[in-house]
Design a protein around this motif. Structure first.
Motif, mmCIF file in Angstrom:
data_model
loop_
_atom_site.group_PDB
_atom_site.id
_atom_site.type_symbol
_atom_site.label_atom_id
_atom_site.label_comp_id
_atom_site.label_asym_id
_atom_site.label_seq_id
_atom_site.Cartn_x
_atom_site.Cartn_y
_atom_site.Cartn_z
ATOM 1 N N VAL A 108 1.098 -1.332 -0.153
ATOM 2 C CA VAL A 108 -0.164 0.703 -0.408
ATOM 3 C C VAL A 108 0.822 0.919 0.305
ATOM 4 O O VAL A 108 0.300 2.230 -0.807
ATOM 5 C CB VAL A 108 -1.363 -0.651 1.075
ATOM 6 N N LYS A 109 2.107 1.392 1.153
ATOM 7 C CA LYS A 109 3.007 2.507 0.840
ATOM 8 C C LYS A 109 3.662 2.469 -0.341
ATOM 9 O O LYS A 109 3.949 3.706 -0.634
ATOM 10 C CB LYS A 109 3.743 2.561 1.687
ATOM 11 N N GLU A 110 3.555 1.508 -0.524
ATOM 12 C CA GLU A 110 4.537 1.812 -2.086
ATOM 13 C C GLU A 110 3.870 2.060 -3.234
ATOM 14 O O GLU A 110 4.125 3.109 -3.853
ATOM 15 C CB GLU A 110 5.249 0.461 -2.594
ATOM 16 N N ASN A 111 2.518 1.894 -3.449
ATOM 17 C CA ASN A 111 1.241 2.087 -4.609
ATOM 18 C C ASN A 111 1.512 3.547 -4.615
ATOM 19 O O ASN A 111 0.963 4.560 -5.443
ATOM 20 C CB ASN A 111 0.211 0.910 -4.770
ATOM 21 N N ILE A 112 1.167 3.939 -3.008
ATOM 22 C CA ILE A 112 0.685 5.389 -2.794
ATOM 23 C C ILE A 112 1.982 6.116 -3.554
ATOM 24 O O ILE A 112 1.350 7.217 -4.129
ATOM 25 C CB ILE A 112 0.317 5.427 -1.776
ATOM 26 N N ARG A 113 3.316 6.166 -2.811
ATOM 27 C CA ARG A 113 3.968 6.865 -2.993
ATOM 28 C C ARG A 113 4.480 6.588 -5.057
ATOM 29 O O ARG A 113 5.015 8.246 -5.410
ATOM 30 C CB ARG A 113 5.487 6.462 -2.670
ATOM 31 N N LYS A 114 3.756 5.951 -5.087
ATOM 32 C CA LYS A 114 4.303 5.629 -6.950
ATOM 33 C C LYS A 114 2.342 6.474 -7.936
ATOM 34 O O LYS A 114 2.683 6.369 -8.462
ATOM 35 C CB LYS A 114 3.959 4.851 -7.851
ATOM 36 N N GLY A 115 1.934 6.590 -6.711
ATOM 37 C CA GLY A 115 0.683 7.725 -7.253
ATOM 38 C C GLY A 115 -0.432 7.160 -7.549
ATOM 39 O O GLY A 115 -1.526 7.115 -8.390
ATOM 40 N N ASN A 116 -0.431 5.301 -7.160
ATOM 41 C CA ASN A 116 -1.558 4.352 -7.884
ATOM 42 C C ASN A 116 -2.219 4.644 -6.811
ATOM 43 O O ASN A 116 -2.135 3.295 -5.864
ATOM 44 C CB ASN A 116 -0.591 3.087 -8.139
ATOM 45 N N ASP A 117 -3.248 5.162 -6.073
ATOM 46 C CA ASP A 117 -4.171 4.920 -5.224
ATOM 47 C C ASP A 117 -5.232 3.657 -5.558
ATOM 48 O O ASP A 117 -6.241 3.893 -4.287
ATOM 49 C CB ASP A 117 -4.344 6.183 -4.736
ATOM 50 N N VAL A 118 -5.045 3.474 -6.323
ATOM 51 C CA VAL A 118 -6.741 2.125 -6.547
ATOM 52 C C VAL A 118 -6.810 1.338 -5.279
ATOM 53 O O VAL A 118 -6.993 0.454 -5.087
ATOM 54 C CB VAL A 118 -6.245 1.323 -7.761
ATOM 55 N N VAL A 119 -4.872 1.365 -4.897
ATOM 56 C CA VAL A 119 -5.162 -0.129 -3.613
ATOM 57 C C VAL A 119 -5.814 0.725 -2.330
ATOM 58 O O VAL A 119 -6.202 -0.189 -2.128
ATOM 59 C CB VAL A 119 -3.745 0.171 -3.176
ATOM 60 N N ILE A 120 -6.089 1.168 -2.416
ATOM 61 C CA ILE A 120 -6.571 1.920 -1.329
ATOM 62 C C ILE A 120 -9.018 1.455 -0.929
ATOM 63 O O ILE A 120 -8.899 1.257 -0.694
ATOM 64 C CB ILE A 120 -7.294 3.340 -0.910
ATOM 65 N N GLU A 121 -8.933 1.814 -2.203
ATOM 66 C CA GLU A 121 -10.062 1.111 -2.820
ATOM 67 C C GLU A 121 -10.056 -0.654 -2.717
ATOM 68 O O GLU A 121 -10.958 -0.634 -2.202
ATOM 69 C CB GLU A 121 -10.597 1.401 -4.492
ATOM 70 N N GLU A 122 -8.696 -1.170 -3.086
ATOM 71 C CA GLU A 122 -8.990 -2.701 -2.937
ATOM 72 C C GLU A 122 -9.384 -2.486 -1.248
ATOM 73 O O GLU A 122 -9.815 -3.267 -0.715
ATOM 74 C CB GLU A 122 -7.149 -2.999 -3.240
ATOM 75 N N LEU A 123 -8.012 -2.234 -1.076
ATOM 76 C CA LEU A 123 -8.535 -2.055 0.776
ATOM 77 C C LEU A 123 -9.683 -1.535 1.753
ATOM 78 O O LEU A 123 -10.184 -3.002 2.247
ATOM 79 C CB LEU A 123 -7.538 -1.305 1.098
ATOM 80 N N VAL A 124 -10.541 -1.144 1.467
ATOM 81 C CA VAL A 124 -11.450 -0.975 1.027
ATOM 82 C C VAL A 124 -12.715 -2.134 0.939
ATOM 83 O O VAL A 124 -13.706 -2.208 1.716
ATOM 84 C CB VAL A 124 -12.352 1.288 0.812
ATOM 85 N N GLN A 125 -12.543 -2.134 0.117
ATOM 86 C CA GLN A 125 -13.682 -3.207 -0.861
ATOM 87 C C GLN A 125 -13.194 -4.641 0.340
ATOM 88 O O GLN A 125 -13.939 -5.798 0.886
ATOM 89 C CB GLN A 125 -13.281 -3.651 -2.150
ATOM 90 N N ALA A 126 -11.582 -5.141 1.088
ATOM 91 C CA ALA A 126 -11.080 -6.075 1.534
ATOM 92 C C ALA A 126 -11.645 -6.068 2.495
ATOM 93 O O ALA A 126 -12.374 -6.832 3.805
ATOM 94 C CB ALA A 126 -9.827 -6.268 0.872
ATOM 95 N N LEU A 127 -11.617 -4.933 3.593
ATOM 96 C CA LEU A 127 -11.635 -4.441 4.804
ATOM 97 C C LEU A 127 -12.920 -5.816 5.819
ATOM 98 O O LEU A 127 -13.116 -6.714 6.278
ATOM 99 C CB LEU A 127 -11.622 -3.168 5.404
ATOM 100 N N PRO A 128 -13.752 -4.882 4.822
ATOM 101 C CA PRO A 128 -15.304 -6.164 5.534
ATOM 102 C C PRO A 128 -15.049 -7.757 5.015
ATOM 103 O O PRO A 128 -16.141 -8.464 6.292
ATOM 104 C CB PRO A 128 -16.541 -5.587 4.801
ATOM 105 N N LYS A 129 -15.074 -8.017 3.981
ATOM 106 C CA LYS A 129 -14.435 -9.545 4.344
ATOM 107 C C LYS A 129 -13.340 -10.254 5.295
ATOM 108 O O LYS A 129 -13.444 -10.431 6.178
ATOM 109 C CB LYS A 129 -13.945 -10.173 3.016
ATOM 110 N N LEU A 130 -12.328 -8.858 5.555
ATOM 111 C CA LEU A 130 -11.601 -9.455 6.839
ATOM 112 C C LEU A 130 -12.374 -9.593 8.284
ATOM 113 O O LEU A 130 -11.211 -9.894 9.033
ATOM 114 C CB LEU A 130 -10.384 -8.753 6.596
ATOM 115 N N MET A 131 -13.188 -8.164 8.662
ATOM 116 C CA MET A 131 -13.497 -8.212 9.418
ATOM 117 C C MET A 131 -14.952 -9.401 9.949
ATOM 118 O O MET A 131 -15.326 -8.712 11.443
ATOM 119 C CB MET A 131 -13.562 -6.777 9.260
ATOM 120 N N LYS A 132 -14.720 -10.390 9.356
ATOM 121 C CA LYS A 132 -16.262 -10.666 9.814
ATOM 122 C C LYS A 132 -16.185 -11.944 10.443
ATOM 123 O O LYS A 132 -15.056 -12.033 11.179
ATOM 124 C CB LYS A 132 -16.773 -12.104 8.293
#
Length: 132
Positions: A108-132
């Protein structure tokens, strides 16, 4: 299959077969997909320490699951099995927390530094699945 220097993939017999990669939307995210096996073409190189830690955790969990199988085979008391299932769940949750922390610190840190903030959307979508 392992990637060779030419960008092709070697099958189990050591033969090379070209595999085309296509983009496909998965879970709202654009991903490269290997046409032959339909798997995500994203990879992460882990440090030796990170790999060892995660692998050791999984091997302990595998041992716990085998212990559960043994308990069932020995007709162990239901509550005793359920307590051990709870321990396996806790170990898997702990594994997931370590993996998530590593993901945040590296991918995530690496992708944000590169300007690829799509990883944030990916993380937001994954968190509900991880928090079951």
């Amino acid at each position: 299959m392992a990637e060779c220097e030419t960008g092709e993939y070697a099958d189990l017999n050591g033969k090379h077969a070209f595999i085309s990669i296509e983009n496909r939307r998965i879970g709202g995210m654009e991903r490269e997909i290997c046409e032959c096996c339909e798997t995500c073409a994203m990879h992460k190189e882990r440090s030796e320490k990170e790999y060892r830690d995660l692998m050791n955790r999984l091997k302990r969990i595998e041992g716990q699951v085998r212990g559960l199988q043994g308990m069932l085979e020995r007709d162990a008391y239901c509550m005793d099995i359920m307590v051990q299932v709870s321990a396996v769940n806790a170990a898997l949750n702990s594994f997931n927390k370590v993996l998530l922390a590593n993901h945040l610190e590296t991918c995530v840190k690496e992708n944000i530094r590169k300007g690829n903030d799509v990883v944030i959307e990916e993380l937001v979508q994954a968190l509900p699945k991880l928090m079951k």
